[in-house]
Design an enzyme around this catalytic site. Structure first.
Site: not given
Length: 325
Positions: A10, A193, A271
């Protein structure tokens, strides 16, 4: 733990751009985006919505395929220094040519060319996941999916959705995901999230994804946690990102360890690392401090991440050898 070989699933390519790289690029183009940096030269934002604005402002400095070639080299150099041996990065035709297929092909070629150079020099393997932007709306997502479908191959392996998950619903993007699936792309979606547990359920049910980006708020519904464990849906967890954006107050308060204990397949990623002052090495170090995870646990997480990767069998075998070395 920082020296262990790592797999990252990710990672947003533009979001991984070092601030100094973006500042240099903006200066070359006489572009004034100085307001997105703080006094020490780091990215500056107030909250998640402001983060999205700063992210897009930084991306405005990336205007040509050559910019993306240089970006890819810079990002992979940082990842390799942190012990990453395999990475999947989110790419968006929205930023790479405005969803024009011919332009997208040029950007994609430049990114792949840089990835091949980094693999030769540093041994890190990169694969791409095309990502539509949720707050740009379903119609633009269709155009993005068509770009993905036309360029799907052994390197471009997946399709997903990112952006502000509080806008729209997963079912609004079903056409785009069906298009990508028919082209042979594997599917993931950001959820859980800023949206609660229902956002995870909706993404799994309406988009038929096999991985969820983040997904950590599933912990608020233990029935959902059990469902994720039973079905084998993989969570691309980014603890440092969640802490930096205020979703959890600390690594110790983060639910990754509890999700893992309850049988959910969790992975570890960064991220948008420079935005959150993190690296894969730092993620491992903080998880070790917070939960006393040892080398065996991290090796299991890395292998679990590789099992969840969207790459082909030959690539998986090569990465497995790197993990075992």
């Amino acid at each position: 733990m920082s020296g262990l070989p790592k797999v990252e699933l990710h990672l947003h390519l533009e979001g991984a751009a070092p601030p100094a790289f973006i500042r240099r690029l903006a200066a070359e183009k006489h572009l004034d985006i100085s307001g997105i940096f703080d006094a020490r030269g780091n990215y500056r934002y107030r909250d998640f919505r402001d983060f999205l604005k700063v992210y897009e402002a930084a991306t405005s400095a990336l205007q040509t395929p050559e910019d993306y070639r240089r970006l890819t080299l810079a990002v992979l150099e940082e990842s390799a220094a942190s012990g990453v041996v395999y990475s999947e990065t989110f790419l968006s035709p929205d930023f790479c040519g405005g969803r024009d297929l011919a332009a997208w092909r040029e950007y994609l070629h430049a990114i792949r060319e840089a990835a091949e150079e980094a693999e030769r020099k540093q041994g890190i393997i990169l694969r791409g996941i095309v990502t539509c932007i949720r707050h740009f709306g379903p119609e633009k997502a269709r155009e993005t999916a068509l770009c993905a479908a036309e360029t799907a191959d052994h390197w471009l392996v997946g399709f997903g959705i990112a952006g502000d998950e509080r806008m729209g619903a997963p079912k609004d993007f079903r056409w785009a995901f069906d298009c990508a699936r028919e082209a042979g792309l594997r599917l993931t979606a950001h959820a859980g999230e800023w949206g609660g547990p229902d956002s995870v359920r909706d993404a799994v049910r309406d988009l038929a994804v096999e991985r969820i980006g983040h997904g950590v708020r599933a912990i608020e519904d233990l029935a959902l946690v059990d469902e994720l464990a039973e079905t084998g849906i993989v969570l691309e967890v980014c603890p440092g990102s969640n802490v930096a954006l205020g979703l959890y107050p600390s690594f110790r308060a983060h639910p990754i360890a509890e999700l893992d204990r309850r049988g959910v397949k969790v992975t570890v990623s960064t991220d948008d690392p420079p935005f959150f002052h993190t690296t894969m090495a730092r993620e491992y170090e903080e998880l070790h401090r917070a939960f006393d995870w040892d080398e065996g646990q991290f090796r299991r997480i890395a292998r679990q991440s590789l099992d969840a990767a969207f790459c082909d069998a030959d690539t998986r075998t090569r990465v497995a050898q790197k993990l075992e070395a």
